[in-house]
Design a protein around this motif. Structure first.
Motif, PDB file in Angstrom:
ATOM      1  N   PHE A 114       0.838  -1.191   0.000  1.00  0.00           N
ATOM      2  CA  PHE A 114       0.000   0.000   0.000  1.00  0.00           C
ATOM      3  C   PHE A 114       0.875   1.243   0.000  1.00  0.00           C
ATOM      4  CE2 PHE A 114      -2.199  -3.251   2.487  1.00  0.00           C
ATOM      5  CZ  PHE A 114      -3.466  -3.252   1.934  1.00  0.00           C
ATOM      6  N   THR A 115       0.353   2.306  -0.528  1.00  0.00           N
ATOM      7  CA  THR A 115       1.013   3.601  -0.381  1.00  0.00           C
ATOM      8  C   THR A 115       0.003   4.582   0.192  1.00  0.00           C
ATOM      9  OG1 THR A 115       0.435   4.299  -2.611  1.00  0.00           O
ATOM     10  CG2 THR A 115       2.584   3.254  -2.316  1.00  0.00           C
ATOM     11  N   GLU A 116       0.493   5.455   1.017  1.00  0.00           N
ATOM     12  CA  GLU A 116      -0.321   6.532   1.574  1.00  0.00           C
ATOM     13  C   GLU A 116       0.594   7.742   1.697  1.00  0.00           C
ATOM     14  OE1 GLU A 116      -2.544   7.401   5.707  1.00  0.00           O
ATOM     15  OE2 GLU A 116      -3.088   5.504   4.739  1.00  0.00           O
TER      16      GLU A 116
ATOM     17  N   LEU B 285       5.228   3.827   2.353  1.00  0.00           N
ATOM     18  CA  LEU B 285       5.046   2.539   1.717  1.00  0.00           C
ATOM     19  C   LEU B 285       4.771   1.536   2.830  1.00  0.00           C
ATOM     20  CD1 LEU B 285       5.334   0.754  -0.864  1.00  0.00           C
ATOM     21  CD2 LEU B 285       7.713   0.452  -0.205  1.00  0.00           C
ATOM     22  N   MET B 286       3.670   0.813   2.719  1.00  0.00           N
ATOM     23  CA  MET B 286       3.306  -0.143   3.770  1.00  0.00           C
ATOM     24  C   MET B 286       3.212  -1.542   3.192  1.00  0.00           C
ATOM     25  SD  MET B 286       0.437   2.164   5.598  1.00  0.00           S
ATOM     26  CE  MET B 286       0.024   3.088   4.144  1.00  0.00           C
ATOM     27  N   LEU B 287       3.737  -2.498   3.915  1.00  0.00           N
ATOM     28  CA  LEU B 287       3.647  -3.908   3.560  1.00  0.00           C
ATOM     29  C   LEU B 287       2.782  -4.592   4.605  1.00  0.00           C
ATOM     30  CD1 LEU B 287       7.413  -4.644   2.814  1.00  0.00           C
ATOM     31  CD2 LEU B 287       5.613  -4.144   1.160  1.00  0.00           C
ATOM     32  N   LYS B 288       1.897  -5.465   4.152  1.00  0.00           N
ATOM     33  CA  LYS B 288       1.028  -6.201   5.070  1.00  0.00           C
ATOM     34  C   LYS B 288       0.949  -7.632   4.587  1.00  0.00           C
ATOM     35  CE  LYS B 288      -3.701  -6.355   6.750  1.00  0.00           C
ATOM     36  NZ  LYS B 288      -5.056  -5.881   6.561  1.00  0.00           N
ATOM     37  N   LYS B 289       1.061  -8.578   5.502  1.00  0.00           N
ATOM     38  CA  LYS B 289       0.930  -9.972   5.116  1.00  0.00           C
ATOM     39  C   LYS B 289      -0.493 -10.179   4.586  1.00  0.00           C
ATOM     40  CE  LYS B 289       1.916 -14.618   6.681  1.00  0.00           C
ATOM     41  NZ  LYS B 289       2.375 -15.438   7.785  1.00  0.00           N
ATOM     42  N   TYR B 290      -0.593 -10.770   3.412  1.00  0.00           N
ATOM     43  CA  TYR B 290      -1.887 -10.977   2.770  1.00  0.00           C
ATOM     44  C   TYR B 290      -2.583 -12.188   3.365  1.00  0.00           C
ATOM     45  CZ  TYR B 290      -5.337 -12.038  -0.803  1.00  0.00           C
ATOM     46  OH  TYR B 290      -6.511 -12.313  -1.458  1.00  0.00           O
ATOM     47  N   SER B 291      -3.854 -12.008   3.705  1.00  0.00           N
ATOM     48  CA  SER B 291      -4.668 -13.089   4.235  1.00  0.00           C
ATOM     49  C   SER B 291      -5.929 -13.215   3.391  1.00  0.00           C
ATOM     50  CB  SER B 291      -5.051 -12.800   5.689  1.00  0.00           C
ATOM     51  OG  SER B 291      -6.029 -13.719   6.125  1.00  0.00           O
TER      52      SER B 291
END
Length: 181
Positions: A37-39, A43-49
């Motif tokens: 994601f970007t805001e 820059l943000m990373l998130k484990k996908y579920s």
């Protein structure tokens, strides 16, 4: 956002190494999918579920399972409990899954235990005192990948997982897995 004090450079192919300490804290393993994601300038990373993407569906499934079985119904991904329904649901909701639960998910096999029959019940969540007396855990498997699990648990003295509850949990796991085929 919590600063870690770790700085990494982007290589010529656009790759960045996530430090081992952060990977272990967040339970990131090689091959885990990440959402990016970007805001503004972040820059943000998130484990996908994938299971988390079915929020309303899995929440309704947990409620229906609990109503039909009379047990606490738990739906989790490979990291944490996403939804719990029934008596004592607050003992589960939003908590990280235990190492024992993680092992069951990796084995991709259903697990049934009744304390009254000498079964070895496992904690669903980290740091959970073992008040569970009966349980069934059914991994949600789609295309060979384990996406999470459906579990029914009881903490009543002398409780047993009935065959009908096993079938409910198995059917629910198959329906959830079917959403990704």
């Amino acid at each position: 956002m919590k600063a870690t004090g770790i700085v990494r450079r982007i290589d010529e192919l656009g790759r960045v190494v996530i430090p081992k300490e952060i990977r272990s804290t967040l339970r990131l393993k090689s091959g885990d999918p990440l959402e990016i994601f970007t805001e503004r300038d972040e820059l943000m990373l998130k484990k996908y579920s994938p299971i988390a993407s079915l929020e309303k569906f899995s929440e309704g499934t947990a409620k229906s399972l609990s109503d039909l079985s009379g047990m606490v119904a738990v739906i989790c991904d490979t990291d944490e409990v996403l939804h719990a329904s029934g008596k004592n649901r607050k003992d589960f909701d939003g908590k990280s899954i235990s190492r024992s639960m993680d092992k069951i998910l990796k084995d991709r096999k259903s697990y049934v235990a009744n304390l009254s029959e000498g079964g070895d019940v496992v904690p669903i969540c980290d740091g959970q005192e073992n008040s569970i007396t009966a349980q069934i855990i059914v991994p949600i498997v789609c295309n060979g990948d384990c996406l999470g699990a459906v579990a029914l648990v009881s903490s009543e003295q002398g409780a047993r997982v009935e065959p009908s509850s096993c079938k409910l949990a198995q059917l629910s796991a198959e329906i959830l897995a079917g959403q990704f085929e």
